[in-house]
Design an enzyme around this catalytic site. Sequence first.
Site, mmCIF file in Angstrom:
data_model
loop_
_atom_site.group_PDB
_atom_site.id
_atom_site.type_symbol
_atom_site.label_atom_id
_atom_site.label_comp_id
_atom_site.label_asym_id
_atom_site.label_seq_id
_atom_site.Cartn_x
_atom_site.Cartn_y
_atom_site.Cartn_z
ATOM 1 N N CYS A 1 -15.693 -47.531 3.025
ATOM 2 C CA CYS A 1 -16.439 -46.541 3.812
ATOM 3 C C CYS A 1 -17.825 -47.029 4.224
ATOM 4 O O CYS A 1 -18.471 -46.397 5.069
ATOM 5 C CB CYS A 1 -16.536 -45.222 3.042
ATOM 6 S SG CYS A 1 -17.426 -45.332 1.487
ATOM 7 N N GLN B 1 -15.273 -38.692 6.091
ATOM 8 C CA GLN B 1 -14.847 -40.084 5.976
ATOM 9 C C GLN B 1 -13.333 -40.166 5.874
ATOM 10 O O GLN B 1 -12.710 -41.066 6.442
ATOM 11 C CB GLN B 1 -15.489 -40.734 4.757
ATOM 12 C CG GLN B 1 -15.128 -42.206 4.579
ATOM 13 C CD GLN B 1 -15.678 -43.085 5.684
ATOM 14 O OE1 GLN B 1 -16.869 -43.071 5.950
ATOM 15 N NE2 GLN B 1 -14.810 -43.865 6.325
ATOM 16 N N ARG C 1 -15.199 -42.758 12.563
ATOM 17 C CA ARG C 1 -16.035 -41.626 12.155
ATOM 18 C C ARG C 1 -16.450 -40.830 13.393
ATOM 19 O O ARG C 1 -16.471 -39.594 13.383
ATOM 20 C CB ARG C 1 -17.281 -42.119 11.409
ATOM 21 C CG ARG C 1 -17.071 -42.575 9.988
ATOM 22 C CD ARG C 1 -16.737 -41.424 9.054
ATOM 23 N NE ARG C 1 -17.780 -40.409 9.016
ATOM 24 C CZ ARG C 1 -18.847 -40.447 8.227
ATOM 25 N NH1 ARG C 1 -19.036 -41.481 7.411
ATOM 26 N NH2 ARG C 1 -19.738 -39.465 8.223
ATOM 27 N N ASP D 1 -15.271 -48.697 -2.699
ATOM 28 C CA ASP D 1 -16.593 -48.169 -2.353
ATOM 29 C C ASP D 1 -17.598 -48.886 -3.246
ATOM 30 O O ASP D 1 -17.217 -49.555 -4.213
ATOM 31 C CB ASP D 1 -16.607 -46.647 -2.597
ATOM 32 C CG ASP D 1 -17.844 -45.953 -2.030
ATOM 33 O OD1 ASP D 1 -18.642 -46.611 -1.323
ATOM 34 O OD2 ASP D 1 -18.013 -44.753 -2.304
#
Length: 300
Positions: free
Chosen positions: A256, A134, A284, A216
């Site tokens: 993410c 990531q 990604r 996150d």
Amino acid sequence: MPPRHFLTLADIDAETLETLLRRAAELRALHHDGSLHEPLRGRVLGMIFEKSSTRTRVSFEAGMAQLGGSALFLSPRDTQLGRGEPIEDTARVLSGMVDAVMIRTFDHSTVERFAGASRVPVINGLTDDHHPCQLLADLQTWQAHRGELQGRTVAWMGDGNNMCRSWMQAAEMMDFRLAIGAPSAYAPEDLADYPNSRHETDPQAAVEGADLVVTDVWASMGMEDERQTRLEDFAAYQVNEALMAAAGEQALFMHCLPAHRGEEVTADVIDGPRSVVWEEAENRLHAQKALLEWLVTPRR
């Protein structure tokens, strides 16, 4: 010659990291141009998933296909790991059949033990301690928008988790500053090992002067029983318009994914003009293609 592995960012040096980021940008451009690039024709990636995922599976599987190779998806039901076979035995068997292995699991020692017995490269697709793939995508995205990373400031808002730790490693390698906004109980325990990172309990102080704000989910997979407590503990650290305003007009936003709108981030931020989340998610694919190309192709 022993295989190269990618279990944390510390497995590569800063020069290699920069090389991978440049290559990822090139591969993204090739893909958008519709160019065919198949250096891994005939190569196979084994993918072991003990933790479920959308982006990790699709990006690695699509990436191998675009590079001319193929990928095998293996859940705990599909391997002898789920029936108690030693990790080292599975590693020895699989590494005689595939050209690389990606593992997404809980305990970081699982990927370390697997890599220790493997004859082919092993990639950490995520563990409870690190999420280096990531970070490749995040750094690629940041460079595309802000160029040189040295001397910049990133604000991490939330738990001192696997993503936070990978950002801490990146700050040392790329020489930027990382401010971690979190309650004291959630600060990384090994923060003293990372001089470019600091902890702030005041969310406003954490984002002040930041070029990038990252967050996150507050309760990751396996933390469902802590969800309500974490919602209360992190409420002040939500990335909203007021917090982004404190960061400054030029600050970008990353996540993410998956995101919980109304919890760690508001909809107007993640869907707003300063969010680069969707480009980050696509990267990604390209960052991991650069990684696979570097790990699997013969060394010169």
